[in-house]
Design a protein around this motif. Structure first.
Motif, PDB file in Angstrom:
ATOM      1  N   ASP A 159      62.260  69.118 -22.182  1.00 19.98           N
ATOM      2  CA  ASP A 159      60.872  69.295 -22.608  1.00 19.98           C
ATOM      3  C   ASP A 159      60.469  68.060 -23.416  1.00 19.98           C
ATOM      4  N   PRO A 160      59.802  67.090 -22.763  1.00 17.61           N
ATOM      5  CA  PRO A 160      59.434  65.856 -23.468  1.00 17.61           C
ATOM      6  C   PRO A 160      58.570  66.116 -24.705  1.00 17.61           C
ATOM      7  N   GLY A 161      57.901  67.270 -24.750  1.00 18.63           N
ATOM      8  CA  GLY A 161      57.056  67.616 -25.894  1.00 18.63           C
ATOM      9  C   GLY A 161      57.838  67.803 -27.186  1.00 18.63           C
ATOM     10  N   LEU A 162      59.154  67.918 -27.098  1.00 13.63           N
ATOM     11  CA  LEU A 162      59.977  68.071 -28.307  1.00 13.63           C
ATOM     12  C   LEU A 162      60.075  66.761 -29.096  1.00 13.63           C
ATOM     13  N   VAL A 163      59.750  65.652 -28.445  1.00  9.85           N
ATOM     14  CA  VAL A 163      59.803  64.299 -29.000  1.00  9.85           C
ATOM     15  C   VAL A 163      61.258  63.839 -29.153  1.00  9.85           C
ATOM     16  N   GLY A 164      62.080  64.610 -29.828  1.00 13.87           N
ATOM     17  CA  GLY A 164      63.490  64.287 -30.014  1.00 13.87           C
ATOM     18  C   GLY A 164      64.216  65.508 -30.550  1.00 13.87           C
ATOM     19  N   GLY A 165      65.527  65.400 -30.674  1.00 16.86           N
ATOM     20  CA  GLY A 165      66.306  66.524 -31.196  1.00 16.86           C
ATOM     21  C   GLY A 165      66.639  67.536 -30.114  1.00 16.86           C
ATOM     22  N   ILE A 166      66.896  68.759 -30.561  1.00 15.95           N
ATOM     23  CA  ILE A 166      67.372  69.799 -29.638  1.00 15.95           C
ATOM     24  C   ILE A 166      66.896  71.177 -30.105  1.00 15.95           C
ATOM     25  N   VAL A 167      66.672  72.069 -29.148  1.00 16.99           N
ATOM     26  CA  VAL A 167      66.392  73.475 -29.440  1.00 16.99           C
ATOM     27  C   VAL A 167      67.488  74.286 -28.760  1.00 16.99           C
TER      28      VAL A 167
END
Length: 188
Positions: A159-167
């Motif tokens: 999901d590019p909308g996360l910008v960075g990191g992880i869910v």
């Protein structure tokens, strides 16, 4: 029998929120199948039936049609699963009587989750802003296995909308360590 007794809490099915009812029905079938020593066969038959419902639009529509008489549904289902495990047949009959057979896919997913939990398998979904290499993904899985002491089955999403990191999503628990999540928390 035992299955019916476990469903006392779901007798007034329509007044229970759908997700709770799905969990109640799945848990009742799971417990009954485990006690009868038929967990593997019921799990397989439920998974096959759910796959069929998902692949055959007419069957899906028939199960979810509130206008169709429950006896007609029971008759059609009886022909489809005539040689299935008796516990599974009775379960589908009960779902049909209670007007819940249209939710068989959701109930099947919850049953699968309970089965995986029983086997010590932890189902995890992780979402990242960019596609991870297999090496990075395996590293995350290994860390989760080490921390939980369980075998992990992971699915990955981008999901590019996360910008960075992880869910991370583990069952109903969600750990949001994404840049978007941090920005939203800062905004609040």
């Amino acid at each position: 029998g035992g299955l019916g007794a476990r469903l006392l809490g779901a007798r007034e099915g329509r007044s229970i929120p759908i997700a709770v009812a799905d969990r109640t029905y799945a848990a009742a079938l799971f417990e009954a199948a485990r006690e009868a020593g038929r967990l593997a066969s019921v799990r397989e038959e439920l998974a096959d039936f759910v796959a069929t419902v998902e692949e055959v639009p007419e069957l899906h529509a028939m199960l979810r049609n509130p206008q169709l008489d429950p006896q007609a549904k029971t008759s059609i289902l009886g022909e489809l699963i005539g040689d299935a495990d008796e516990l599974f047949r009775n379960f589908l009959r009960l779902l049909t009587e209670k007007g819940r057979v249209g939710e068989i896919e959701e109930i099947g997913r919850e049953f699968e989750r309970l089965s995986a939990e029983e086997e010590g398998v932890l189902k995890v979904q992780f979402t990242t802003a960019v596609e991870l290499s297999d090496q990075d993904a395996n590293g995350i899985v290994e860390q989760i296995e080490e921390a939980s002491g369980r075998t992990v089955e992971a699915t990955r999403k981008v999901d590019p909308g996360l910008v960075g990191g992880i869910v991370l999503q583990v069952g109903s628990r969600r750990l949001d360590a994404s840049v978007r999540g941090r920005l939203e928390r800062l905004r609040r």
